[in-house]
Design a protein around this motif. Structure first.
Motif, PDB file in Angstrom:
ATOM      1  N   TYR A  36     -11.972   1.296   3.366  1.00  0.00           N
ATOM      2  CA  TYR A  36     -11.586   2.513   2.651  1.00  0.00           C
ATOM      3  C   TYR A  36     -12.557   3.663   2.897  1.00  0.00           C
ATOM      4  CZ  TYR A  36      -9.226  -1.423   0.600  1.00  0.00           C
ATOM      5  OH  TYR A  36      -8.536  -2.603   0.444  1.00  0.00           O
ATOM      6  N   PHE A  46      -5.534   2.473   8.139  1.00  0.00           N
ATOM      7  CA  PHE A  46      -4.416   3.266   7.651  1.00  0.00           C
ATOM      8  C   PHE A  46      -4.492   4.675   8.249  1.00  0.00           C
ATOM      9  CE2 PHE A  46      -5.471   0.207   4.302  1.00  0.00           C
ATOM     10  CZ  PHE A  46      -4.241  -0.416   4.126  1.00  0.00           C
ATOM     11  N   TYR A  73      -8.644   5.001  -2.574  1.00  0.00           N
ATOM     12  CA  TYR A  73      -9.286   6.224  -2.058  1.00  0.00           C
ATOM     13  C   TYR A  73      -8.652   7.437  -2.726  1.00  0.00           C
ATOM     14  CZ  TYR A  73     -11.228   9.775   0.985  1.00  0.00           C
ATOM     15  OH  TYR A  73     -11.907  10.871   1.447  1.00  0.00           O
ATOM     16  N   ILE A 104       1.981   6.381   4.715  1.00  0.00           N
ATOM     17  CA  ILE A 104       0.996   5.927   5.690  1.00  0.00           C
ATOM     18  C   ILE A 104       1.586   4.901   6.656  1.00  0.00           C
ATOM     19  CG2 ILE A 104      -1.078   6.379   4.329  1.00  0.00           C
ATOM     20  CD1 ILE A 104      -0.883   3.463   3.329  1.00  0.00           C
ATOM     21  N   PRO A 160      -1.391  13.357   0.265  1.00  0.00           N
ATOM     22  CA  PRO A 160      -1.137  12.545   1.454  1.00  0.00           C
ATOM     23  C   PRO A 160       0.328  12.142   1.588  1.00  0.00           C
ATOM     24  CG  PRO A 160      -2.158  11.224  -0.268  1.00  0.00           C
ATOM     25  CD  PRO A 160      -2.190  12.644  -0.744  1.00  0.00           C
ATOM     26  N   GLN A 187      -0.038   1.588   9.365  1.00  0.00           N
ATOM     27  CA  GLN A 187      -1.214   0.736   9.558  1.00  0.00           C
ATOM     28  C   GLN A 187      -1.205   0.171  10.961  1.00  0.00           C
ATOM     29  OE1 GLN A 187      -1.439  -2.984   7.301  1.00  0.00           O
ATOM     30  NE2 GLN A 187      -3.590  -2.604   6.824  1.00  0.00           N
ATOM     31  N   THR A 235       0.787   5.885  -0.963  1.00  0.00           N
ATOM     32  CA  THR A 235       0.082   7.089  -1.374  1.00  0.00           C
ATOM     33  C   THR A 235       0.843   7.741  -2.519  1.00  0.00           C
ATOM     34  OG1 THR A 235       1.261   8.332   0.347  1.00  0.00           O
ATOM     35  CG2 THR A 235      -0.970   7.558   0.862  1.00  0.00           C
ATOM     36  N   TYR A 243      -3.894   9.981  -3.863  1.00  0.00           N
ATOM     37  CA  TYR A 243      -4.712   8.790  -3.676  1.00  0.00           C
ATOM     38  C   TYR A 243      -3.973   7.742  -2.855  1.00  0.00           C
ATOM     39  CZ  TYR A 243      -1.848   6.894  -7.510  1.00  0.00           C
ATOM     40  OH  TYR A 243      -0.801   6.468  -8.293  1.00  0.00           O
ATOM     41  N   LEU A 244      -4.743   6.814  -2.308  1.00  0.00           N
ATOM     42  CA  LEU A 244      -4.231   5.619  -1.627  1.00  0.00           C
ATOM     43  C   LEU A 244      -4.376   4.457  -2.601  1.00  0.00           C
ATOM     44  CD1 LEU A 244      -3.407   3.979   0.994  1.00  0.00           C
ATOM     45  CD2 LEU A 244      -5.868   3.732   1.398  1.00  0.00           C
ATOM     46  N   TYR A 245      -3.289   3.674  -2.755  1.00  0.00           N
ATOM     47  CA  TYR A 245      -3.347   2.569  -3.709  1.00  0.00           C
ATOM     48  C   TYR A 245      -2.871   1.267  -3.081  1.00  0.00           C
ATOM     49  CZ  TYR A 245       1.733   3.160  -4.258  1.00  0.00           C
ATOM     50  OH  TYR A 245       3.086   3.255  -4.036  1.00  0.00           O
ATOM     51  N   GLN A 246      -3.196   0.187  -3.784  1.00  0.00           N
ATOM     52  CA  GLN A 246      -2.779  -1.161  -3.395  1.00  0.00           C
ATOM     53  C   GLN A 246      -2.153  -1.836  -4.611  1.00  0.00           C
ATOM     54  OE1 GLN A 246      -5.489  -4.665  -3.698  1.00  0.00           O
ATOM     55  NE2 GLN A 246      -5.629  -4.387  -1.471  1.00  0.00           N
ATOM     56  N   TYR A 289       0.842  -1.191   0.000  1.00  0.00           N
ATOM     57  CA  TYR A 289       0.000   0.000   0.000  1.00  0.00           C
ATOM     58  C   TYR A 289       0.877   1.241   0.000  1.00  0.00           C
ATOM     59  CZ  TYR A 289      -3.757  -3.203   1.317  1.00  0.00           C
ATOM     60  OH  TYR A 289      -4.653  -4.233   1.326  1.00  0.00           O
TER      61      TYR A 289
END
Length: 477
Positions: free
Chosen positions: A297, A275, A248, A267, A264, A269, A224, A234-237, A222
């Motif tokens: 999310y 997150f 997100y 992050i 952002p 966890q 940003t 954005y937040l990515y995977q 994960y």
């Protein structure tokens, strides 16, 4: 000698009781005072540099990357707990800087006890950076030079990285890749390299601008990044096979309804899969945010910063989850003061811990928690100069702890456990299950993940008491 009278005799019992209560509160506040100590001053010590941050080695010393060095192209240093600093490697020691130059991301402690890191520039004629291994004694080995592939398809100018559960390293680059907008790569300890994902692969480059990554408790990666569908990041995977998902999207701070904030930071966890991070700008008060994003999310605002001369703002560096369950970070306060050190609880209770003098300016990494419980950070500048920085510690009354390297592994895996006062330890348990272990020194243990162990806290019984790990250790299959 006459007895000391705490209260005059003519005070009523009620007034005396109220005074005692106020005195107890006052003493409690004093006992819980936040203490910031400047452990090292680069200018006062004759060093020409500013440190990014620090990490802890198996010997109990702190290690970090800084500007300066013998060739003024960056250095890796060792600092003792008492603040004695020694350069263990200077970049550009090799002809044409083939070892790399300048440090932006911090090195990490690998599962073998060595340091691993990336140099932002140098390496080859394109100056695209290197990936290296460094022993605690300063023996340097270059593992990879970026932009070795035609068109820099393997990436250029590396960002931060992690060591994954499989022992490989995973990181991102600022540029290069198939679309010249950065790449996420995998690198084996022996130097085997492959690109997992090239950013800007989606229409209109909504997946551009990657930064640091983490490996989640589910084993996926994960991070940003900038852009996104709303323009605020954005937040990515990304999975280990390169499958990309945008989870997100943050709004653009110029939007009056941008309550989530924009751009952002890296992050963290928690054990429940939530997150946490910060945004540099935007939010309900315009000065950035501290946020939580749930495993489903959903976004929750924990704190909104306000752009004001006497308040913290622009928390661009991210946050650290300490073993007291709270988050610690620094703000830049652009255009006003020298930045601030703050604490935020998971419920969003915000506390300003320290205000730096003008021209100090916290640096680009969140505070690091050492096993003595103290949090360490750095400033870009320091007293009497706008050229060289400092290393500081925060004592917030947090208890000592142990840290595992790595933070996840299968049954049978050998794990390093960092701590203090470990000599004479009588027990190591993985979430309550006893493990075989060897005390290697007063500052680290080697243990084997035992059969029957499950994800949870690693505890070590030392002569001084029981120390618990942060974060929890994830037992994988």
């Amino acid at each position: 000698m006459k007895n000391l009278q705490l209260f005059p005799q003519n005070l009523s019992r009620g007034v005396r009781m109220l005074t005692l209560a106020l005195l107890a509160v006052s003493l409690a506040v004093c006992a819980q005072a936040k203490t910031v100590t400047f452990v090292y001053d680069f200018h006062a010590s004759g060093q020409q540099g500013s440190a990014l941050s620090v990490i802890q080695g198996t010997d109990g010393n702190l290690y970090g990357a800084a500007a300066g060095g013998a060739y003024n192209q960056g250095q890796i240093f060792r600092m003792t707990p008492t603040g004695e600093l020694t350069t263990i490697y200077s970049f550009c020691s090799q002809a044409n800087c083939t070892d790399g130059e300048e440090q932006e991301p911090m090195p990490i402690l690998g599962s073998d006890g060595n340091l691993y890191g990336v140099a932002t520039f140098g390496g080859n004629a394109t100056g695209s950076g290197t990936f290296y291994k460094l022993t605690l004694a300063g023996q340097f080995t270059k593992l990879y030079t970026f932009c070795s592939a035609p068109g820099c398809a393997d990436g250029q100018w590396p960002h931060g990285f992690i060591q994954g559960r499989d022992g490989n390293f995973y990181g991102t680059t600022e540029s290069g890749g198939a679309n010249n907008s950065g790449a996420l790569y995998q690198l084996s300890p022996s130097g085997g390299f492959k690109v997992l994902y090239s950013f800007c692969s989606l229409p209109k480059c909504i997946d551009g601008g990657a930064s640091n990554i983490i490996q989640g408790i589910d084993g996926k990666f994960y991070g940003t990044a900038g852009t996104g569908t709303l323009g605020g990041g954005y937040l990515y995977q990304i999975t280990s096979d390169g499958s990309f998902n945008m989870l997100y999207n943050f709004c653009l701070y110029t939007n009056v309804d941008c309550t989530s904030g924009s751009y952002p930071s890296p992050i963290v966890q928690d054990a429940k899969g939530n997150f946490f991070g910060t945004t540099a700008y935007g939010g309900p008060n315009g000065g950035g945010t501290v946020f939580e994003i749930t495993p489903k999310y959903q976004f929750h605002l924990l704190h909104g910063f306000r752009v004001h001369k006497h308040q913290a703002s622009d928390p661009i560096f991210g946050i650290t989850l300490a073993n007291d369950g709270n988050f610690y970070g620094t703000s830049a306060d652009y255009g006003y003061d020298g930045g601030r050190l703050f604490e935020v609880t998971p419920k969003g209770v915000y506390t300003e811990l320290y205000s730096f003098q003008c021209c100090y300016d916290p640096f680009w990494e969140p505070p690091f928690q050492a096993t003595n419980g103290l949090l360490y950070g750095t400033t870009l500048y320091g007293p009497g100069t706008c050229c060289y920085g400092t290393i500081f510690s925060l004592d917030n009354g947090i208890s000592p702890l142990v840290e595992t390297v790595p933070v996840a592994g299968k049954v049978g895996k050998r794990v390093i456990i960092l701590g203090n006062g470990l000599t004479g330890s009588t027990s190591v348990r993985f979430n309550g299950v006893a493990a075989t272990f060897t005390v290697e020194s007063d500052t680290y243990i080697k243990a084997t993940v035992p059969a029957g162990a499950t994800t949870g806290t690693v505890s070590v019984v030392t002569p001084a008491g029981t120390l618990n790990s942060n974060p929890q250790f994830v037992v994988t299959k």
